[in-house]
Write a protein that holds these residues in place. Structure first.
Motif, short mmCIF file in Angstrom:
data_model
loop_
_atom_site.label_atom_id
_atom_site.label_comp_id
_atom_site.label_asym_id
_atom_site.label_seq_id
_atom_site.Cartn_x
_atom_site.Cartn_y
_atom_site.Cartn_z
N ASP A 66 -10.58 7.05 7.10
CA ASP A 66 -10.55 5.66 6.67
C ASP A 66 -11.38 4.75 7.56
OD1 ASP A 66 -8.54 6.18 8.66
OD2 ASP A 66 -7.78 4.16 8.32
N LYS A 98 -14.01 7.67 2.04
CA LYS A 98 -13.29 6.71 2.87
C LYS A 98 -11.90 6.51 2.30
CE LYS A 98 -13.48 2.19 5.05
NZ LYS A 98 -14.17 0.89 5.17
N GLY A 99 -10.96 7.28 2.78
CA GLY A 99 -9.58 7.16 2.33
C GLY A 99 -9.15 8.32 1.46
N MET A 120 -3.93 7.74 7.18
CA MET A 120 -4.75 6.83 6.38
C MET A 120 -3.83 5.90 5.61
SD MET A 120 -7.76 9.38 4.99
CE MET A 120 -6.58 10.60 4.36
N ASP A 158 -4.05 4.23 2.49
CA ASP A 158 -3.80 4.30 1.05
C ASP A 158 -3.08 5.58 0.63
OD1 ASP A 158 -5.91 5.94 1.65
OD2 ASP A 158 -7.10 5.42 -0.12
#
Length: 727
Positions: free
Chosen positions: A615, A638-639, A663, A665
Motif C-alpha cells: 500500500d 497498490k493495496g 494494508m 483496504d
C-alpha cells in the motif's frame, strides 16, 4: 395482586384470659379515669418497644394510649428512620391503623397499605409507613388502654417469630397494667387499715391476705423482668455474633472520640489491652496522642452529614474506604457516629495494574504503527542504497557513503526492533535454542568491549531449551548488561545465573503464572540501585535516567515487551545504594536445540513474473527496481483489492506474489485466501515490518511459502525469492 389487611382474633390464652371474654366492653368508654402509668413502667415499655423495632428490623415501634377523641404516643423507638415522637397525638377520626385495632380488639397485619384502598387516606401511609403490625392493650377490666405496634416504610409480612414476640411483650405490658391497678388498690387498703386499726383482727387478716397477694404479684413482676432480661441478653448475643461476623470493620465512636463498640476486623495489630475501656480512636488506630488533623469523625459530628473518603494507614500500610454515618437522638442532635471501613488495598493495586496495562497497550499500539511505517521508509532507503552499490566498486567516491547509509539503516532497524519488542510484535524467528550458549557468547562479546566490568557466570548443566527468537534474547541480554554498566560507572561486577524451575518456584513473585516448567535467568549488578519512583517506571517507554542524548529510553521497555511477548515473566528487585537484580522466567521446551547454518550474500540473475503488492508507493517503487535488477518482470498492485483483480486477470502469467501483510483496504491474510481460491498452486512470499508471529504465522500455516522482514536489501530479497521459486 392486591394485598389485603389481615384481622386476626386473639386466642383466649393470650393476655388477660378472663377479661377478653367480656366483649360487651365498649370502645368508646373513657379510660381517663384510670391511673397514670408510673415513670419506671414507662421506661420499661420504652425499652420493650425499642427492642421490638430493633429485632424486627423496622424503623418504628410505638405504644399508643387511647383518649376519648384521640390517641397519644407514650413510647416510641429510637431506631433510625422513625418519623414518630413521644407525645404526638392523632385524631381518631382520621382512620389510623391503631383505631382499627382498638375497634376490632384484634391483631391487625397490613403487609402493604398501598395495595389496599381501605388505607388510602391513612395518616400512617402519608408519613411513609406502608406496613403495620399491631395488637390491642387492655386494662384488667376489659377497657381499651391502647395498642402496641411496629411500622415499616416498605412492604413487610412480619415473620411469625416477630408476631409472637410482639404478643409476648403485649402480655407483659398488660400484666403491668394489672399490677398498676393492684398497686392503687393496695394503697387504698393500707389507708383503710390505717383508719380501722386496733381490734379489727379479721379485717387485718383480710388485708394481710391481700398484701400477700400483692407480694405474689410483685414476685411475678420480678420473674417477668428476669425473663425480659434473659430475652434481651439473647438478643444482644445474636446482635454481637452478627456484628463480629461482618467482614468489614465497624466502629461506633462518641463525641469524645472513644470507641464504644467495634468488631476490630482487620486490625489485629491493635492489642487486646488497647481495645478495652473505650479507647480513643486516634490513640489505638493511628497511634497518636491527639485527634487527627483532618478527622472525618469530627466533621460528621459538626455537620450531621455522611462522610466518605479513602485513607492509607501509615501503621499497617493498607488503604481503606471509609464511610461515616451520624446517629441522631430524638432532638436531631448527633450523639454518636457509626464508621464502616473496608480494606481496598488489593482493589487499588488491581486498578493501578489495569491503568498501567492500558497505558502500555496504548503506547505499544502507537509504537507498533510508528515502527511499521518507519520500516517502510527504511526499506526504500536500503533498497535504493543496495541498488546503487551494485554499480559502484570500493574505490568509487560514493562507496563509503552508501555503506554508511546501510549502516544507519541497520541502526534504524534496531530502533524499530526495540519499538516492536516493546509492542510485543518483534521480528521473531522462533526456534529452540540453548540459553547457556547465548549467555556465554553475549557475555564474552560484552566483556571484551567493557573490560571494567567483571562477569561471573553460574550456569546450570543440562539446562532445558527455550523456544525464542535468538536475536531478541541477545538484545534482552545486551540491554540488561548496558543497564547494569550504567549503574556502575566506575566498573563493577555482573552475576548471571540460569536454572531449571517450575511455576511454583515463582509464586511469591509473580501473580498467577501459567503452570509448567521454566528457565530462570537472573542478572545482578553491584551498582548503586534505584529508588522506588525509578523502579516503578523502568519499563515505561522513553523513560530514562540518563542525560539528554545518551539513551532512547526504549532499552528496558523493549526487554519487558520481548519477555512478555515470549510468554515469560520479569521481576526486578532494587534499593537505592544497593545492587539491582532482574529475574526472568521463560517457558521451557522439550525440543532439540537448532544449530545456526552460516549463510553468505549472493545475488543471482533469474527470470519470471512477480506480482508485488504493497500500500506504500515508496516500497512499490524500490521493490520494483530491485526485482527488475534481479531479472524479474514485475506487476504492481497498490493495496489488496487491486492485487486480487490483477491476479485474477493475469494468473496464468504470474509466477509468484510478494504480498505485504498490513494494508488498509484488504489485509494480507484476506488477499492470500482470495488468490489461493483463484489458483491453489500460487507461490506467495509475505513481507512485513511486523513480526513473523501472529497474523504472519497464521498465513504461513495455511500454506504460504515464505516470509521476508522489512527492511531488506537486494541480496536478502534475491535469496528469499529464489527459495520460494524452487519449492
Amino acid at each position: 395482586m392486591t394485598q389485603k389487611t389481615i384481622h386476626e382474633k386473639l386466642p383466649q390464652d393470650m393476655g388477660n384470659k378472663e377479661i377478653r371474654a367480656r366483649e360487651e366492653s365498649s370502645f368508646s368508654r373513657d379510660s381517663s379515669a384510670k391511673p397514670d402509668i408510673p415513670d419506671n413502667i414507662l421506661a420499661k415499655w420504652e425499652r420493650i418497644v425499642n427492642l421490638t423495632a430493633t429485632l424486627a428490623g423496622v424503623p418504628a415501634g410505638l405504644i399508643m394510649k387511647f383518649h376519648p377523641l384521640e390517641i397519644e404516643i407514650i413510647a416510641s423507638s429510637i431506631t433510625p428512620g422513625n418519623p414518630y415522637k413521644k407525645g404526638d397525638r392523632t385524631d381518631l377520626n382520621t382512620g389510623t391503623y391503631c383505631r382499627a385495632v382498638m375497634e376490632k380488639r384484634a391483631k391487625l397485619l397490613i403487609p402493604d397499605a398501598r395495595q389496599d384502598p381501605e388505607w388510602d387516606h391513612n395518616p400512617g401511609l402519608k408519613a411513609g409507613m406502608v406496613s403495620y403490625l399491631g395488637l390491642p392493650l387492655l386494662w384488667p377490666d376489659g377497657e381499651i388502654f391502647g395498642t402496641i405496634c411496629v411500622l415499616d416504610n416498605k412492604e413487610n409480612h412480619y415473620a411469625v417469630i416477630y408476631q409472637k414476640l410482639l404478643a409476648e411483650f403485649r402480655e407483659m405490658m398488660e400484666t403491668d397494667l394489672q399490677l398498676i391497678l393492684e398497686a392503687v388498690e393496695h394503697k387504698r387498703i393500707k389507708e383503710a387499715l390505717q383508719k380501722a386499726h386496733d381490734g379489727l383482727e379479721i379485717r387485718v387478716k383480710e388485708r394481710t391476705v391481700e398484701i400477700d397477694r400483692a407480694n405474689e404479684q410483685l414476685k411475678f413482676e420480678i420473674e417477668e423482668r428476669k425473663r425480659i432480661e434473659d430475652v434481651l441478653k439473647k438478643s444482644e448475643k445474636i446482635l454481637s455474633s452478627t456484628f463480629h461476623a461482618l467482614h468489614d470493620l465497624i466502629l461506633v465512636i462518641d463525641k469524645d472520640f472513644r470507641v464504644v463498640m467495634s468488631n476490630w476486623k482487620d486490625h489485629d495489630y491493635i492489642s487486646e489491652a488497647e481495645r478495652q475501656g473505650n479507647p480513643f480512636c486516634y490513640k489505638c488506630i493511628m497511634h497518636r496522642d491527639t485527634p487527627c488533623d483532618f478527622c472525618h469523625v469530627a466533621e460528621v459530628f459538626a455537620s450531621g452529614n455522611i462522610k466518605e473518603c479513602e485513607h492509607t494507614n501509615e501503621v499497617d500500610g493498607k488503604t481503606r474506604e471509609i464511610r461515616v454515618f451520624p446517629v441522631f437522638d430524638d432532638n436531631g442532635a448527633v450523639v454518636m457516629v457509626a464508621e464502616h471501613v473496608r480494606d481496598i488495598t488489593e482493589r487499588k493495586r488491581m486498578e493501578e495494574r489495569l491503568l498501567r496495562a492500558q497505558k502500555t497497550e496504548a503506547i505499544g499500539t502507537l509504537a507498533a504503527g510508528l515502527a511499521h511505517n518507519f520500516n517502510n521508509l527504511l526499506t526504500n532507503i536500503q533498497g535504493n542504497a543496495s541498488l546503487m552499490l551494485l554499480d559502484v566498486d570500493s574505490i568509487h567516491p560514493h562507496f563509503e557513503m552508501l555503506k554508511e547509509i546501510e549502516k544507519q539503516v541497520r541502526s534504524g532497524a534496531e530502533l524499530t526492533g526495540q519499538l516492536l519488542g516493546y509492542a510485543r510484535r518483534g521480528r521473531y524467528e522462533v526456534k529452540a535454542i540453548d540459553l547457556n550458549q547465548i549467555v556465554q557468547e553475549v557475555s564474552h562479546t560484552f566483556g571484551r568491549a567493557r573490560k571494567e566490568i567483571t562477569i561471573h557466570l553460574e550456569l546450570e548443566k543440562d539446562l532445558s531449551a527455550i523456544e525464542v527468537d535468538q536475536g531478541q534474547i541477545e538484545q534482552v541480554l545486551l540491554n540488561l548488561y548496558m543497564n547494569g554498566a550504567t549503574a556502575m560507572p566506575g566498573g563493577g561486577m555482573l552475576f548471571l545465573k540460569t536454572m531449571n524451575v517450575n511455576h511454583e518456584d515463582m509464586l511469591d513473585r509473580i501473580h498467577d503464572p501459567r503452570p509448567g516448567s521454566y528457565i530462570l535467568l537472573s542478572i545482578t549488578d553491584s551498582g548503586r540501585g534505584m529508588d522506588k519512583e525509578t523502579l516503578e517506571r523502568i519499563f515505561d517507554p522513553f523513560f530514562t535516567t540518563r542525560e539528554m542524548g545518551r539513551g532512547t529510553g526504549l532499552g528496558l521497555a523493549s526487554v519487558y515487551g520481548i519477555i512478555k511477548g515470549h510468554g515469560g515473566y520479569i521481576h526486578v528487585v532494587s534499593e537505592k545504594g544497593r545492587s539491582t537484580t532482574f529475574t526472568i522466567y521463560l517457558p521451557a521446551s522439550d525440543k532439540e536445540v537448532e544449530r545456526n547454518d552460516a549463510t553468505t550474500e549472493h545475488i543471482a540473475q533469474s527470470n519470471g513474473s512477480i506480482l508485488l503488492v504493497d500500500d506504500e508507493d515508496i516500497v512499490l517503487t524500490v521493490g520494483t527496481r530491485m526485482l527488475k535488477k534481479l531479472g524479474y518482470r514485475v506487476l504492481r498492485a497498490k493495496g489488496g483489492k487491486e492485487a486480487v483483480e490483477i491476479y485474477k486477470t493475469n494468473k496464468d502469467s504470474i509466477d509468484m506474489v510478494i504480498l505485504d501483510m498490513i494494508m488498509p483496504d484488504m489485509g494480507g491474510g484476506k488477499v492470500y485466501d482470495r488468490i489461493k481460491e483463484i489458483n491453489p498452486d500460487v507461490k506467495v512470499l509475505l513481507a512485513s515490518g511486523y513480526s513473523i508471529e501472529g497474523q504472519a504465522t497464521e498465513i504461513l500455516e495455511r500454506g504460504c511459502d515464505g516470509f521476508i522482514q522489512k527492511p531488506f536489501n537486494i541480496s536478502q530479497l534475491s535469496e528469499k525469492v529464489k527459495k520460494v521459486f524452487i519449492l
